[in-house]
Write an enzyme that holds these catalytic residues in place. Structure first.
Site, PDB file in Angstrom:
ATOM      1  N   HIS A 135      22.493  26.116 -18.448  1.00  0.00           N
ATOM      2  CA  HIS A 135      21.141  26.630 -18.769  1.00  0.00           C
ATOM      3  C   HIS A 135      21.210  27.868 -19.674  1.00  0.00           C
ATOM      4  O   HIS A 135      20.391  28.787 -19.549  1.00  0.00           O
ATOM      5  CB  HIS A 135      20.355  26.972 -17.493  1.00  0.00           C
ATOM      6  CG  HIS A 135      20.107  25.808 -16.596  1.00  0.00           C
ATOM      7  ND1 HIS A 135      18.954  25.065 -16.631  1.00  0.00           N
ATOM      8  CD2 HIS A 135      20.880  25.237 -15.620  1.00  0.00           C
ATOM      9  CE1 HIS A 135      19.011  24.094 -15.715  1.00  0.00           C
ATOM     10  NE2 HIS A 135      20.178  24.180 -15.093  1.00  0.00           N
ATOM     11  N   ASN A 160      14.021  21.820 -11.897  1.00  0.00           N
ATOM     12  CA  ASN A 160      14.245  21.109 -13.158  1.00  0.00           C
ATOM     13  C   ASN A 160      13.027  20.246 -13.481  1.00  0.00           C
ATOM     14  O   ASN A 160      12.134  20.095 -12.649  1.00  0.00           O
ATOM     15  CB  ASN A 160      15.467  20.188 -13.029  1.00  0.00           C
ATOM     16  CG  ASN A 160      16.789  20.932 -13.182  1.00  0.00           C
ATOM     17  OD1 ASN A 160      16.847  22.014 -13.756  1.00  0.00           O
ATOM     18  ND2 ASN A 160      17.852  20.337 -12.668  1.00  0.00           N
ATOM     19  N   PHE A 173      29.793  20.224  -8.371  1.00  0.00           N
ATOM     20  CA  PHE A 173      29.082  20.786  -9.523  1.00  0.00           C
ATOM     21  C   PHE A 173      30.027  21.199 -10.662  1.00  0.00           C
ATOM     22  O   PHE A 173      29.789  20.857 -11.822  1.00  0.00           O
ATOM     23  CB  PHE A 173      28.198  21.958  -9.078  1.00  0.00           C
ATOM     24  CG  PHE A 173      27.247  22.443 -10.142  1.00  0.00           C
ATOM     25  CD1 PHE A 173      26.184  21.656 -10.563  1.00  0.00           C
ATOM     26  CD2 PHE A 173      27.401  23.693 -10.720  1.00  0.00           C
ATOM     27  CE1 PHE A 173      25.297  22.105 -11.545  1.00  0.00           C
ATOM     28  CE2 PHE A 173      26.523  24.154 -11.699  1.00  0.00           C
ATOM     29  CZ  PHE A 173      25.469  23.354 -12.116  1.00  0.00           C
ATOM     30  N   HIS A 205      17.632  32.701  -8.167  1.00  0.00           N
ATOM     31  CA  HIS A 205      18.514  32.339  -7.059  1.00  0.00           C
ATOM     32  C   HIS A 205      17.729  31.537  -6.025  1.00  0.00           C
ATOM     33  O   HIS A 205      16.695  32.005  -5.534  1.00  0.00           O
ATOM     34  CB  HIS A 205      19.056  33.617  -6.416  1.00  0.00           C
ATOM     35  CG  HIS A 205      20.096  33.397  -5.350  1.00  0.00           C
ATOM     36  ND1 HIS A 205      20.553  32.144  -5.003  1.00  0.00           N
ATOM     37  CD2 HIS A 205      20.764  34.262  -4.567  1.00  0.00           C
ATOM     38  CE1 HIS A 205      21.457  32.271  -4.050  1.00  0.00           C
ATOM     39  NE2 HIS A 205      21.601  33.539  -3.764  1.00  0.00           N
ATOM     40  N   ARG A 220      24.351  25.822  -3.636  1.00  0.00           N
ATOM     41  CA  ARG A 220      23.646  26.665  -4.616  1.00  0.00           C
ATOM     42  C   ARG A 220      23.427  28.061  -4.037  1.00  0.00           C
ATOM     43  O   ARG A 220      23.402  29.046  -4.763  1.00  0.00           O
ATOM     44  CB  ARG A 220      22.308  26.036  -4.996  1.00  0.00           C
ATOM     45  CG  ARG A 220      22.417  24.770  -5.817  1.00  0.00           C
ATOM     46  CD  ARG A 220      21.052  24.190  -6.150  1.00  0.00           C
ATOM     47  NE  ARG A 220      20.383  24.899  -7.240  1.00  0.00           N
ATOM     48  CZ  ARG A 220      19.115  24.719  -7.589  1.00  0.00           C
ATOM     49  NH1 ARG A 220      18.365  23.858  -6.922  1.00  0.00           N
ATOM     50  NH2 ARG A 220      18.590  25.401  -8.580  1.00  0.00           N
ATOM     51  N   TYR A 234      24.547  31.192  -7.075  1.00  0.00           N
ATOM     52  CA  TYR A 234      23.663  31.953  -7.970  1.00  0.00           C
ATOM     53  C   TYR A 234      23.948  33.456  -7.956  1.00  0.00           C
ATOM     54  O   TYR A 234      23.967  34.089  -9.008  1.00  0.00           O
ATOM     55  CB  TYR A 234      22.183  31.630  -7.687  1.00  0.00           C
ATOM     56  CG  TYR A 234      21.813  30.256  -8.214  1.00  0.00           C
ATOM     57  CD1 TYR A 234      22.253  29.106  -7.558  1.00  0.00           C
ATOM     58  CD2 TYR A 234      21.087  30.088  -9.377  1.00  0.00           C
ATOM     59  CE1 TYR A 234      21.964  27.840  -8.041  1.00  0.00           C
ATOM     60  CE2 TYR A 234      20.784  28.824  -9.864  1.00  0.00           C
ATOM     61  CZ  TYR A 234      21.224  27.711  -9.191  1.00  0.00           C
ATOM     62  OH  TYR A 234      20.947  26.460  -9.685  1.00  0.00           O
ATOM     63  N   ARG A 291      27.864  37.697 -14.936  1.00  0.00           N
ATOM     64  CA  ARG A 291      26.968  37.660 -16.101  1.00  0.00           C
ATOM     65  C   ARG A 291      26.300  39.010 -16.332  1.00  0.00           C
ATOM     66  O   ARG A 291      26.152  39.473 -17.448  1.00  0.00           O
ATOM     67  CB  ARG A 291      25.906  36.593 -15.822  1.00  0.00           C
ATOM     68  CG  ARG A 291      25.235  36.006 -17.014  1.00  0.00           C
ATOM     69  CD  ARG A 291      24.402  34.810 -16.606  1.00  0.00           C
ATOM     70  NE  ARG A 291      23.234  35.155 -15.831  1.00  0.00           N
ATOM     71  CZ  ARG A 291      22.125  35.678 -16.331  1.00  0.00           C
ATOM     72  NH1 ARG A 291      22.023  35.912 -17.612  1.00  0.00           N
ATOM     73  NH2 ARG A 291      21.099  35.967 -15.536  1.00  0.00           N
TER      74      ARG A 291
HETATM   75 FE1  HDD Z   1      21.667  25.442 -11.096  1.00  0.00          FE
HETATM   76  C1  HDD Z   1      21.338  27.925 -13.345  1.00  0.00           C
HETATM   77  C2  HDD Z   1      18.449  24.425 -11.692  1.00  0.00           C
HETATM   78  C3  HDD Z   1      22.163  22.652  -9.130  1.00  0.00           C
HETATM   79  C4  HDD Z   1      24.672  26.621 -10.201  1.00  0.00           C
HETATM   80  N1  HDD Z   1      20.186  26.049 -12.290  1.00  0.00           N
HETATM   81  C5  HDD Z   1      20.232  27.110 -13.144  1.00  0.00           C
HETATM   82  C6  HDD Z   1      18.974  27.249 -13.811  1.00  0.00           C
HETATM   83  C7  HDD Z   1      18.157  26.261 -13.356  1.00  0.00           C
HETATM   84  C8  HDD Z   1      18.924  25.495 -12.391  1.00  0.00           C
HETATM   85  C9  HDD Z   1      16.726  25.999 -13.759  1.00  0.00           C
HETATM   86  C10 HDD Z   1      18.637  28.300 -14.859  1.00  0.00           C
HETATM   87  C11 HDD Z   1      17.980  29.493 -14.249  1.00  0.00           C
HETATM   88  C12 HDD Z   1      17.591  30.456 -15.329  1.00  0.00           C
HETATM   89  O1  HDD Z   1      16.720  30.110 -16.139  1.00  0.00           O
HETATM   90  O2  HDD Z   1      18.174  31.540 -15.359  1.00  0.00           O
HETATM   91  N2  HDD Z   1      20.554  23.819 -10.573  1.00  0.00           N
HETATM   92  C13 HDD Z   1      19.220  23.648 -10.851  1.00  0.00           C
HETATM   93  C14 HDD Z   1      18.731  22.515 -10.099  1.00  0.00           C
HETATM   94  C15 HDD Z   1      19.770  22.011  -9.396  1.00  0.00           C
HETATM   95  C16 HDD Z   1      20.919  22.838  -9.681  1.00  0.00           C
HETATM   96  C17 HDD Z   1      17.293  22.026 -10.109  1.00  0.00           C
HETATM   97  C18 HDD Z   1      19.824  20.847  -8.454  1.00  0.00           C
HETATM   98  C19 HDD Z   1      18.852  20.519  -7.674  1.00  0.00           C
HETATM   99  N3  HDD Z   1      23.155  24.739  -9.917  1.00  0.00           N
HETATM  100  C20 HDD Z   1      23.152  23.594  -9.157  1.00  0.00           C
HETATM  101  C21 HDD Z   1      24.356  23.537  -8.353  1.00  0.00           C
HETATM  102  C22 HDD Z   1      25.063  24.680  -8.640  1.00  0.00           C
HETATM  103  C23 HDD Z   1      24.294  25.408  -9.624  1.00  0.00           C
HETATM  104  C24 HDD Z   1      24.714  22.433  -7.384  1.00  0.00           C
HETATM  105  C25 HDD Z   1      26.373  25.156  -8.086  1.00  0.00           C
HETATM  106  C26 HDD Z   1      26.760  24.942  -6.882  1.00  0.00           C
HETATM  107  N4  HDD Z   1      22.836  26.945 -11.732  1.00  0.00           N
HETATM  108  C27 HDD Z   1      24.014  27.280 -11.189  1.00  0.00           C
HETATM  109  C28 HDD Z   1      24.598  28.558 -11.745  1.00  0.00           C
HETATM  110  C29 HDD Z   1      23.491  29.001 -12.759  1.00  0.00           C
HETATM  111  C30 HDD Z   1      22.482  27.877 -12.644  1.00  0.00           C
HETATM  112  C31 HDD Z   1      25.977  28.425 -12.256  1.00  0.00           C
HETATM  113  C32 HDD Z   1      23.929  29.310 -14.189  1.00  0.00           C
HETATM  114  C33 HDD Z   1      23.211  30.566 -14.562  1.00  0.00           C
HETATM  115  C34 HDD Z   1      22.596  31.029 -13.329  1.00  0.00           C
HETATM  116  O3  HDD Z   1      22.876  30.175 -12.316  1.00  0.00           O
HETATM  117  O4  HDD Z   1      21.932  32.036 -13.202  1.00  0.00           O
HETATM  118  O5  HDD Z   1      24.794  29.478 -10.742  1.00  0.00           O
END
Ligand code: HDD
Length: 663
Positions: A70, A143, A156, A334, A353, A357, A364
């Site tokens: 993202h 999403n 993931f 988060h 999750r 987060y 970051r």
């Molecule tokens: Fe995630 C970012 C949505 C599964 C780990 N995720 C992130 C963002 C969105 C989602 C919208 C961007 C937030 C922003 O705009 O800053 N993610 C989802 C949805 C999931 C999902 C709807 C499943 C239902 N995500 C998911 C899993 C993991 C992560 C299973 C890890 C175990 N997601 C992250 C992250 C991020 C992230 C690596 C990257 C940047 C952040 O968190 O802030 O932690």
């Protein structure tokens, strides 16, 4: 517009540098900003040039790591209003008090591409909302698709490694159309349902304003009596959910890689505020086991026909950010940011999750104090014994930073649930410690077929074409074959079409026996409005000014957005020409209307290009009577309005696309 609490809070941090004297960060006035300090006019630069050193050092450290997923995103401020109290189900204050307006901050994003990648790629879109409630921040990190690729968070990193550019050559950018992704899909078949969504038109939305949003997981509502219900969250865009077509999406990636953010930004600036209604699907705990899927499985939806979506409020995005880095880049979402009345379930994807987060923000945003960054601060008071760390801003007074204590009368004090203290839901849990998953998670195909069955014929065609594109890009023969064979379990005909296109053997499976459909899943069944559809009105600079003025006004009165396009910039009467044929492109509009033609060969050629491209993308095209010759070849096709009549053209735009054309 009055300031809400979040806006007031941010105001304390805003700085306007205009009309001010330049200083160093220490406040010393700067006398010269173009030349470094030198020993002699042609001599070496001196170390003692503190202004140079400070300016350069700050510049050298301007970048922070982009989000691991993202990375490419765009955000806006807004407000959430509740239609009806949800007190029966939850004690969350912002979902109980209909008189309250809760400030929100929403970040939309693509998942796979880097921070600088194009926005109209085929991908899932992030839809993350931060509610600044009186009881703390609540983040709904969702999403634009209601399911996910995997069932357990431990996979993931594998998913993301597979879909990101391949590590040996860092290609392709922002695309799932490559070997490692389809290798992952075929060997992790729980992804089947999500892949159907990704290959569908939902993967190429027309606008962030025209996307649904989903919390995906099953969460819990808990009321004041401690009674819990399962809940799924939905955002429903007031303009309906709509998409681009694939050829158009790819072209926009080059013509305007900022297409989605520009659309959001411009809409807010012109006060066409994006609106989304919040819906909830609520399920009694007693009904947990009444479905043929597990409610804890994030690869499953609750079909709306089985569990209706109750609309409970509306979010309006009404303010663009002042500074993209300070707000959009530094906002930290988060899933673990919950308030009393909203709780988690044992969905293993959600559980993982909850760890990831905070962890990602630490790298970051550079340490544990990211909650102090203005965009992340709650609007209610926050006090605890956490101290120090990189970039600590708060100056906590007094000697006490521990609990229990006598010296500060045992404060900051904890709160009982009655006083608003968060109390985790007391779910009864028992079982053996295992590394495994329940058999109830093992049906990967029924809902993928349900999705396929729910699509219109055109949507099915688009899905098939998307598969042919994506798997067609895969080089490894076996991965291609595995992918074809996998999707035969969803629909045999679909798999045969893919096999034929990508040079794989026809699948041997007998297909799926599932016949159920959920009409709510088809975008064909969504509301279609003319509001904010963007029309290019092509006009000759020497054309009829009055007629042009009349047409433009009538379009605007119908809610359409109009840009006059011609061969050169300037004015036609008092109307400004917004774009020339070369500064813009037909793919950037929802419809084309030719208000006046020219005898100039080049003008005609360009005009024809605009009309043909729009025609091929199934968009409305129209012309006034004196320009109608341009539509001659296409007349009689749906959505081609050669009568010059404005209402008929507006109707054609309102229909969005005219699939039934001879292309
Ligand atoms: Fe995630 C970012 C949505 C599964 C780990 N995720 C992130 C963002 C969105 C989602 C919208 C961007 C937030 C922003 O705009 O800053 N993610 C989802 C949805 C999931 C999902 C709807 C499943 C239902 N995500 C998911 C899993 C993991 C992560 C299973 C890890 C175990 N997601 C992250 C992250 C991020 C992230 C690596 C990257 C940047 C952040 O968190 O802030 O932690």
């Amino acid at each position: 517009m009055g300031k809400n609490r979040k806006d007031e809070q941010l105001e304390q941090f805003r700085v306007d540098d205009r009309n001010k004297k330049m200083t160093t960060n220490q406040g010393v006035k700067v006398s010269e900003d173009e030349f470094s300090l030198k020993a002699g006019l042609r001599g070496p630069t001196l170390m003692e040039d503190f202004h140079f050193r400070e300016k350069m050092t700050h510049f050298d450290h301007e970048r922070i790591p982009e989000r691991v997923v993202h990375a490419r995103g765009f955000a806006a401020h807004g407000e959430f209003e509740l239609y009806e109290s949800m007190e029966q189900y939850t004690k969350a204050g912002f979902l109980c008090d209909t008189s309250m307006k809760t400030p929100v901050f929403v970040r939309f994003s693509t998942v796979v591409g880097s921070k600088g990648s194009a926005e109209t790629v085929r991908d899932v879109r992030g839809f993350a909302t931060k509610f600044y409630t009186q009881e703390g921040n609540y983040d709904l990190v969702g999403n634009n698709m209601p399911v996910f690729f995997i069932q357990d968070a431990i996979k993931f990193p594998d998913l993301v490694h597979a879909i990101k550019p391949e590590p040996h050559n860092e290609m392709p950018q922002a695309s799932s159309a490559h070997d490692t992704f389809w290798d992952f899909v075929a060997n992790n078949q729980e992804s089947a349902h999500m892949i159907m969504w990704l290959m569908s038109d939902r993967g190429i939305p027309r606008s962030f304003r025209m996307m649904e949003g989903f919390g995906v997981h099953t969460f819990r509502f808990v009321n004041a009596k401690g009674i819990a219900h399962f809940v799924k969250f939905h955002w429903k865009p007031v303009l309906g959910a709509h998409s681009l077509v694939w050829d158009e999406a790819q072209k926009i990636s080059g013509k305007d890689p900022d297409f989605h953010r520009r659309d959001l930004y411009d809409s807010i600036e012109s006060e066409d505020f994006p609106e989304y209604e919040l819906g909830v699907q609520i399920l009694a705990e007693a009904d947990e086991f009444t479905f043929d899927f597990d409610v804890l499985d994030a690869t499953k939806i609750w079909p709306e026909e089985d569990v209706p979506v109750k609309i409970i409020g509306k979010m309006t995005l009404n303010r663009n950010v002042d500074n993209v880095f300070a707000e959009t880049e530094q906002v930290a979402f988060h899933t673990g940011h919950v308030v009393p009345g909203i709780d988690f379930t044992n969905d293993p994807l959600l559980q993982g999750r909850l760890f990831s987060y905070t962890d990602t923000q630490l790298i970051r945003l550079g340490g544990p104090n990211f909650h102090e960054i203005p965009i992340n601060q709650p609007v209610c008071p926050f006090h605890n014994n956490q101290r120090d760390g990189y970039n600590r801003m708060t100056i906590n007074k007094g000697p006490v930073s521990y609990h229990n204590n006598f010296l500060a009368s045992n404060t900051p004090a904890t709160s009982s649930p009655e006083e608003g203290g968060f109390e985790h839901y007391q779910e009864k849990v028992e079982g053996r410690i295992v590394r495994n998953r329940s058999d109830s998670f093992k049906d990967h195909f029924s809902q993928a077929t349900l999705f396929w069955n729910s699509m219109s014929n055109v949507e099915k065609e688009h899905i098939a074409e998307a598969f042919c594109f994506e798997i067609g890009k895969v080089k490894n023969k076996s991965v291609k074959q595995q992918s074809v064979d996998m999707f035969a379990n969803v629909n045999l005909e679909l798999a045969k079409v893919i096999a034929d296109s990508v040079g794989a053997n026809p699948p041997t499976s007998s297909g799926s026996a599932i016949t159920k459909a959920s009409p709510a899943l088809s975008q064909e069944n969504m509301v279609k409005k003319p509001s904010t559809r963007k029309v290019a009105v092509i006009a000759n600079r020497n054309g009829d000014v009055n007629q042009l003025g009349k047409v433009v006004q009538e379009f605007k009165d119908s809610g359409l957005k109009v840009e006059i396009v011609s061969d050169k910039l300037g004015n036609i009467g008092t109307l400004p020409i917004a774009q020339t044929f070369i500064t813009t492109d037909p793919v950037l509009y929802d419809a084309i209307y030719v208000a006046s033609m020219s005898d100039d060969k080049k003008f005609k050629k360009e005009c024809n290009r605009y009309v043909m491209e729009a025609f091929n993308h199934y968009k409305a095209i129209g012309a006034t009577l004196n320009a109608v010759s341009i539509l001659e070849a296409k007349k009689g096709n749906p959505g081609v309005v050669n009568s010059g009549e404005v209402p008929a053209f507006v109707d054609a735009v309102t229909a969005h696309r005219h699939w039934n054309r001879e292309i």
